[in-house]
Design a protein around this motif. Structure first.
Motif, PDB file in Angstrom:
ATOM      1  N   ILE A   8       0.837  -1.208   0.000  1.00 50.17           N
ATOM      2  CA  ILE A   8       0.000   0.000   0.000  1.00 50.17           C
ATOM      3  C   ILE A   8       0.869   1.254   0.000  1.00 50.17           C
ATOM      4  N   ASN A   9       1.930   1.265   0.813  1.00 52.97           N
ATOM      5  CA  ASN A   9       2.825   2.427   0.835  1.00 52.97           C
ATOM      6  C   ASN A   9       3.505   2.619  -0.512  1.00 52.97           C
ATOM      7  N   TYR A  10       3.911   1.523  -1.133  1.00 59.81           N
ATOM      8  CA  TYR A  10       4.576   1.602  -2.435  1.00 59.81           C
ATOM      9  C   TYR A  10       3.639   2.174  -3.499  1.00 59.81           C
ATOM     10  N   LEU A  11       2.414   1.678  -3.528  1.00 58.50           N
ATOM     11  CA  LEU A  11       1.461   2.123  -4.544  1.00 58.50           C
ATOM     12  C   LEU A  11       0.949   3.532  -4.262  1.00 58.50           C
ATOM     13  N   SER A  12       1.067   3.985  -3.024  1.00 59.13           N
ATOM     14  CA  SER A  12       0.587   5.322  -2.662  1.00 59.13           C
ATOM     15  C   SER A  12       1.506   6.435  -3.141  1.00 59.13           C
ATOM     16  N   ALA A  13       2.697   6.079  -3.609  1.00 59.18           N
ATOM     17  CA  ALA A  13       3.679   7.086  -3.993  1.00 59.18           C
ATOM     18  C   ALA A  13       3.301   7.826  -5.266  1.00 59.18           C
ATOM     19  N   SER A  14       2.314   7.319  -6.006  1.00 58.48           N
ATOM     20  CA  SER A  14       1.908   7.945  -7.253  1.00 58.48           C
ATOM     21  C   SER A  14       0.401   7.833  -7.406  1.00 58.48           C
ATOM     22  N   GLU A  15      -0.205   8.819  -8.055  1.00 56.89           N
ATOM     23  CA  GLU A  15      -1.637   8.777  -8.321  1.00 56.89           C
ATOM     24  C   GLU A  15      -1.964   8.003  -9.600  1.00 56.89           C
ATOM     25  N   ASP A  16      -0.951   7.528 -10.283  1.00 62.19           N
ATOM     26  CA  ASP A  16      -1.170   6.815 -11.539  1.00 62.19           C
ATOM     27  C   ASP A  16      -1.849   5.464 -11.292  1.00 62.19           C
ATOM     28  N   ILE A  17      -2.416   4.899 -12.351  1.00 62.79           N
ATOM     29  CA  ILE A  17      -2.902   3.522 -12.322  1.00 62.79           C
ATOM     30  C   ILE A  17      -1.686   2.601 -12.238  1.00 62.79           C
ATOM     31  N   ARG A  18      -1.707   1.669 -11.259  1.00 64.48           N
ATOM     32  CA  ARG A  18      -0.533   0.808 -11.053  1.00 64.48           C
ATOM     33  C   ARG A  18      -0.983  -0.631 -10.817  1.00 64.48           C
ATOM     34  N   GLU A  19      -0.129  -1.574 -11.228  1.00 69.17           N
ATOM     35  CA  GLU A  19      -0.452  -2.998 -11.148  1.00 69.17           C
ATOM     36  C   GLU A  19       0.673  -3.746 -10.435  1.00 69.17           C
ATOM     37  N   VAL A  20       0.298  -4.631  -9.507  1.00 66.55           N
ATOM     38  CA  VAL A  20       1.277  -5.423  -8.757  1.00 66.55           C
ATOM     39  C   VAL A  20       0.843  -6.882  -8.737  1.00 66.55           C
ATOM     40  N   TYR A  21       1.817  -7.795  -8.837  1.00 64.83           N
ATOM     41  CA  TYR A  21       1.569  -9.236  -8.794  1.00 64.83           C
ATOM     42  C   TYR A  21       2.270  -9.860  -7.590  1.00 64.83           C
ATOM     43  N   LEU A  22       1.588 -10.800  -6.957  1.00 73.53           N
ATOM     44  CA  LEU A  22       2.172 -11.624  -5.901  1.00 73.53           C
ATOM     45  C   LEU A  22       2.107 -13.071  -6.364  1.00 73.53           C
ATOM     46  N   VAL A  23       3.265 -13.672  -6.602  1.00 76.87           N
ATOM     47  CA  VAL A  23       3.345 -15.047  -7.122  1.00 76.87           C
ATOM     48  C   VAL A  23       4.328 -15.820  -6.249  1.00 76.87           C
ATOM     49  N   PRO A  24       3.991 -17.052  -5.832  1.00 75.91           N
ATOM     50  CA  PRO A  24       4.907 -17.834  -5.000  1.00 75.91           C
ATOM     51  C   PRO A  24       6.286 -18.001  -5.640  1.00 75.91           C
ATOM     52  N   LYS A  25       7.324 -17.910  -4.797  1.00 77.55           N
ATOM     53  CA  LYS A  25       8.726 -18.072  -5.190  1.00 77.55           C
ATOM     54  C   LYS A  25       9.206 -16.970  -6.141  1.00 77.55           C
ATOM     55  N   ALA A  26       8.513 -15.829  -6.107  1.00 76.52           N
ATOM     56  CA  ALA A  26       8.919 -14.658  -6.898  1.00 76.52           C
ATOM     57  C   ALA A  26       8.903 -13.437  -5.983  1.00 76.52           C
ATOM     58  N   PHE A  27       9.505 -12.344  -6.452  1.00 77.66           N
ATOM     59  CA  PHE A  27       9.476 -11.094  -5.712  1.00 77.66           C
ATOM     60  C   PHE A  27       8.134 -10.396  -5.940  1.00 77.66           C
ATOM     61  N   ILE A  28       7.730  -9.518  -5.026  1.00 74.20           N
ATOM     62  CA  ILE A  28       6.602  -8.633  -5.319  1.00 74.20           C
ATOM     63  C   ILE A  28       6.988  -7.838  -6.560  1.00 74.20           C
ATOM     64  N   THR A  29       6.134  -7.848  -7.570  1.00 76.29           N
ATOM     65  CA  THR A  29       6.509  -7.311  -8.881  1.00 76.29           C
ATOM     66  C   THR A  29       5.454  -6.345  -9.393  1.00 76.29           C
ATOM     67  N   GLU A  30       5.902  -5.197  -9.885  1.00 74.69           N
ATOM     68  CA  GLU A  30       5.001  -4.240 -10.523  1.00 74.69           C
ATOM     69  C   GLU A  30       5.136  -4.353 -12.037  1.00 74.69           C
ATOM     70  N   LYS A  31       4.005  -4.345 -12.701  1.00 78.13           N
ATOM     71  CA  LYS A  31       3.988  -4.278 -14.162  1.00 78.13           C
ATOM     72  C   LYS A  31       3.822  -2.820 -14.543  1.00 78.13           C
ATOM     73  N   ARG A  32       4.811  -2.288 -15.248  1.00 80.28           N
ATOM     74  CA  ARG A  32       4.764  -0.894 -15.670  1.00 80.28           C
ATOM     75  C   ARG A  32       5.035  -0.839 -17.170  1.00 80.28           C
ATOM     76  N   GLY A  33       3.930  -0.711 -17.924  1.00 81.59           N
ATOM     77  CA  GLY A  33       4.060  -0.767 -19.374  1.00 81.59           C
ATOM     78  C   GLY A  33       4.478  -2.163 -19.794  1.00 81.59           C
ATOM     79  N   GLN A  34       5.586  -2.267 -20.521  1.00 76.98           N
ATOM     80  CA  GLN A  34       6.099  -3.557 -20.976  1.00 76.98           C
ATOM     81  C   GLN A  34       7.194  -4.094 -20.056  1.00 76.98           C
TER      82      GLN A  34
END
Length: 280
Positions: A8-34
């Motif tokens: 929540i703190n990470y996504l609050s840093a910008s008012e833009d539309i933002r996407e985040v994925y949580l997948v086992p055995k992976a890092f918390i990952t943001e999709k930004r464009g490509q």
């Protein structure tokens, strides 16, 4: 470990539309464009994802029952944004997709600088009491954002009854000259079909049904009947030929929404020649 506060703190840093994925055995990952951007330095365990998912769901104002194998919910945080959370299972573990949109609906004048295109839509809303405004685009959340911005402009400037059915809600409209009824599928009503049946009793001027990848035949039947007495706004990116032909006589405009590099949107019209009709 519960990573909800960090996300929540990470996504609050910008008012833009933002996407985040949580997948086992992976890092918390943001999709930004490509690109994919690593948000954490620790690989997620299934337990981490479950704890985070439970913590995120605690922000919802309703008791939603057991998590189950898959689900969706949304919540808003004042001056931070609205969060839409979709989760599924993968080999018994959760995979989570988080979409954050601005808390406040972007003003129409800032979101779409093409005043001529906006004026076409305003003219249709002003003149027509029935029919379909069909919106499409590669990014369904961008299309939804534009539709909400358009509807907020309607709320502020026209006297209408607006009925919204979505799963989950992207934004909350403010009453203005118009009255707004917003229903969230899965919270206020069990299914889209049930929500559409309820719309008949509300007798709205404008109906918006949020993004649907597939519209079953029964819902299409209800939508056709509703579009005979109300102006229906649809975010439907992949309609089959039968559905399109079914609604073609009622389509007032067919609008494609695309994004510009500066974050604004562009509109292109596929169908801008609706038949004349008296307004109610």
């Amino acid at each position: 470990m519960n990573y909800a506060p960090h996300i929540i703190n990470y996504l609050s840093a910008s008012e833009d539309i933002r996407e985040v994925y949580l997948v086992p055995k992976a890092f918390i990952t943001e999709k930004r464009g490509q690109k994919l951007l690593k948000v954490s330095d620790t690989l997620l365990t299934p337990e981490d994802i479950r704890d985070t998912l439970v913590a995120l769901r605690s922000h919802t104002p309703f008791a939603l029952g057991p998590l189950g194998k898959e689900g969706m919910f949304s919540f808003g945080l004042q001056n931070v944004g609205r969060f839409r959370v979709k989760y599924i299972t993968q080999r018994g573990s959760y995979v989570v997709y988080i979409l954050k949109t601005p808390y406040h609906i972007p003003p129409l004048s800032k979101l779409c600088p093409d005043r001529n295109a906006v004026s076409k839509l305003e003219e249709i809303i002003r003149l027509y009491s029935s029919g379909v405004l069909l919106f499409q685009g590669k990014k369904h959340i961008l299309v939804n954002t534009f539709i909400y911005s358009l509807l907020q402009n309607v709320c502020d400037n026209y006297s209408k009854v607006i009925f919204i059915l979505e799963a989950p809600l992207t934004f909350l409209l403010r009453h203005g000259q118009s009255l707004v009824v917003q229903r969230e599928v899965g919270v206020d009503v069990d299914t889209f079909e049930e929500g559409l049946r309820d719309a008949f009793y509300m007798n709205p001027h404008i109906i918006f049904m949020g993004y649907r990848e597939v519209i079953p035949a029964k819902e299409a039947e209800y939508l056709l009947r509703l579009a005979e007495d109300a102006l229906l706004l649809l975010n439907a990116p992949a309609l089959d030929k039968v559905f399109t032909e079914f609604f073609k006589p009622l389509i007032r405009a067919w609008v494609y929404v695309s994004s510009n590099t500066d974050g604004t949107v562009s509109l292109s019209f596929k169908d801008t020649e609706p038949q004349a009709q008296e307004s109610r």
